[in-house]
Design an enzyme around this catalytic site. Structure first.
Site, PDB file in Angstrom:
ATOM      1  N   ASP A 190      -5.876   2.016  -3.630  1.00  0.00           N
ATOM      2  CA  ASP A 190      -7.170   2.010  -2.784  1.00  0.00           C
ATOM      3  C   ASP A 190      -7.522   3.305  -1.870  1.00  0.00           C
ATOM      4  O   ASP A 190      -8.267   3.228  -1.248  1.00  0.00           O
ATOM      5  CB  ASP A 190      -7.238   0.996  -2.253  1.00  0.00           C
ATOM      6  CG  ASP A 190      -6.365   0.717  -1.066  1.00  0.00           C
ATOM      7  OD1 ASP A 190      -5.528   1.743  -0.780  1.00  0.00           O
ATOM      8  OD2 ASP A 190      -6.160  -0.262  -0.147  1.00  0.00           O
TER       9      ASP A 190
ATOM     10  N   SER B  82       0.936  -1.211  -0.032  1.00  0.00           N
ATOM     11  CA  SER B  82       0.044   0.001   0.051  1.00  0.00           C
ATOM     12  C   SER B  82       0.719   1.322  -0.129  1.00  0.00           C
ATOM     13  O   SER B  82       1.570   1.395  -0.909  1.00  0.00           O
ATOM     14  CB  SER B  82      -1.067  -0.213   1.279  1.00  0.00           C
ATOM     15  OG  SER B  82      -1.935   1.049   1.240  1.00  0.00           O
TER      16      SER B  82
ATOM     17  N   ASP C 130      -2.535   6.049  -3.673  1.00  0.00           N
ATOM     18  CA  ASP C 130      -1.215   5.708  -2.802  1.00  0.00           C
ATOM     19  C   ASP C 130      -0.930   4.399  -3.844  1.00  0.00           C
ATOM     20  O   ASP C 130      -1.394   4.267  -4.916  1.00  0.00           O
ATOM     21  CB  ASP C 130      -1.631   5.313  -1.602  1.00  0.00           C
ATOM     22  CG  ASP C 130      -2.682   4.052  -1.529  1.00  0.00           C
ATOM     23  OD1 ASP C 130      -3.438   3.793  -2.489  1.00  0.00           O
ATOM     24  OD2 ASP C 130      -2.619   3.230  -0.314  1.00  0.00           O
TER      25      ASP C 130
ATOM     26  N   ASP D  32      -0.999   1.378  -3.954  1.00  0.00           N
ATOM     27  CA  ASP D  32      -1.991   0.285  -4.514  1.00  0.00           C
ATOM     28  C   ASP D  32      -3.198   0.818  -4.859  1.00  0.00           C
ATOM     29  O   ASP D  32      -4.235  -0.032  -5.288  1.00  0.00           O
ATOM     30  CB  ASP D  32      -2.194  -0.883  -3.852  1.00  0.00           C
ATOM     31  CG  ASP D  32      -2.961  -0.629  -2.310  1.00  0.00           C
ATOM     32  OD1 ASP D  32      -3.086   0.597  -1.905  1.00  0.00           O
ATOM     33  OD2 ASP D  32      -3.572  -1.692  -1.891  1.00  0.00           O
TER      34      ASP D  32
END
Length: 445
Positions: free
Chosen positions: A245, A102, A241, A243
């Site tokens: 999400d 992440s 960010d 990833d």
């Protein structure tokens, strides 16, 4: 059973250290594969990743693990976490895997697992996989070893899907939008989706080299985006960010707009359309008191959970809500996906901007936040929260804020940090309370 591998968001850690090694990844593939070998059909797993250097290593190890127990593997290459949740459902897979840490730096990596319904695994599933990780794997016989293939159209499938979250009469013509992809998983798909809807796109954070994910770009490092929005005289800036999400927005003046403001905007727009379910919004204990008051003024509730988008999602599903998220930018819109999706949330914000005819600075400031301060204190060894002096400092702070604000003290789920947050109408009191607790934690750390 105590958790050795899974945290609040899958398995995460420093690569080639602790649990985040190729050997562990192979075992995860074997254990998760065995757990989802149900029925006599040909089983398959979808594996995606972000742009970290270690993603290649972890992907190869997971492929070896899954195929060794008889699962076929479909690899997508770099794609956002919500894209893997989507493709898991669309491709009738038994399991989905996202390799990502992440918003963490490139040295870290993680493994997130999705069930066949595209939702993150339940605690029960994770505990069963934990048990299998410690057991000898049930390897497939030679003729049943799985096959692996890489698909080339995954990006296009995801772009098409996210565009469906915007009404067909909405176009972004005339908007100049800076899109910061954090050198992460959305570096190709997010700028493309927004451009296809008509916007002029200025993309930054779209040159991943394996080691620059989240470095000085993205939703946790907004300076580059803020400067670019002002420099380009753009209408708005979008920050994702690693990833993708999460979403944080920057208005045309270069001012940051957090997840609380975006949740308010999206929820109230859906209320006007009659599509908001649950009678409010689900957020975490970290969301600002100002959001709660703002929603109440419109007859809506704010229901709070522990920190972590999985807890928000669980509460949403259990109570029938379709909007939820976190102040940090996780935005869960269950009408459009099964997990947080920064790109979908961005398109919803941009559509509201088009419909309103207002400038971003007018539209996005939905409420006046209550003074809130969050500080992190790093520690080594045992958690300082067990220390007597720290407990006393927390008790004193709670007594001082009673009836006038909130205090949230919690350990990070991914790093050795104690997070200290307080909010209230008196900014000086909030700062004093937070610093007093932080001083006690530092002394005990």
């Amino acid at each position: 059973m105590a958790r050795k591998f899974f945290g609040t968001d899958g398995i995460r850690g420093r690569t080639n250290a602790g649990v985040m090694t190729a050997a562990t990844a192979m075992k995860v593939g074997q254990a998760a594969g065995c757990h989802f070998l149900r029925g006599d059909h040909r089983h398959r797993v979808v594996i995606g990743k972000d742009t970290r250097l270690s993603g290649y290593m972890m992907e190869s190890a997971l492929v070896a693990g899954f195929t060794s127990v008889g699962m076929d593997v479909i690899m997508t290459g770099p794609l956002p976490t919500p894209a893997i949740a989507l493709l898991t459902r669309e491709m009738r897979a038994d399991l989905g895997v996202m390799i990502s840490a992440s918003h963490n730096p490139y040295e870290d990596n993680g493994i997130k697992l999705f069930g066949p319904d595209g939702f993150k695994l339940s605690d029960a599933d994770e505990l069963e996989i934990e048990a299998l990780l410690e057991a000898e794997p049930q390897l497939a016989s030679s003729e049943y070893i799985g096959r692996a293939r890489r698909i080339e159209d995954a990006r296009g499938r995801y772009i098409h899907a996210v565009k469906q979250s915007v009404a067909s009469d909405i176009r972004f013509d005339g908007l100049k939008i800076v899109v910061d992809c954090a050198n992460g998983a959305a570096y190709q798909v997010a700028p493309s989706a927004i451009w296809e809807l008509g916007a002029e796109v200025v993309a930054i954070g779209v040159s991943p080299d394996g080691t620059n994910i989240n470095r000085d770009v993205g939703s946790t490092s907004l300076s580059a985006l803020q400067a670019k929005v002002v420099e380009e005289s753009a209408d708005i800036g979008i920050a994702l960010d690693g990833d993708a999400d999460r979403l944080i927005v920057v208005d045309e003046k270069g001012r940051a707009v957090d997840g609380d403001q975006l949740m308010a905007l999206i929820a109230l727009r859906m209320l006007d359309k009659g599509s908001l379910r649950g009678g409010g919004v689900v957020a975490t204990v970290m969301s600002n008191l100002g959001l709660e008051r703002h929603l109440q003024a419109h007859g809506l509730t704010l229901e709070r959970t522990k920190v972590g988008d999985r807890y928000v999602l669980e509460h949403m599903r259990a109570r029938g809500f379709n909007v939820g998220g976190e102040q940090s930018g996780h935005m869960i819109l269950l009408d459009y996906g099964t997990t947080g999706d920064g790109t979908v949330a961005a398109l919803r914000v941009l559509a509201s901007l088009v419909r309103s005819g207002k400038r971003a600075s007018e539209l996005l400031r939905q409420f006046e936040p209550v003074p809130q301060l969050l500080k992190n204190v790093r520690y080594d060894g045992r958690s300082p929260l067990e220390n007597t002096a720290v407990k006393a400092a927390i008790a004193d702070a709670e007594a001082e804020l009673a009836g006038r604000g909130r205090l949230v003290i919690r350990p990070s789920g991914t790093e050795p940090l104690i997070r200290v947050m307080a909010e209230g109408d008196d900014a000086g009191q909030v700062e004093r309370v937070v610093e007093g607790i932080c001083a006690a934690v530092r002394a005990a750390a």
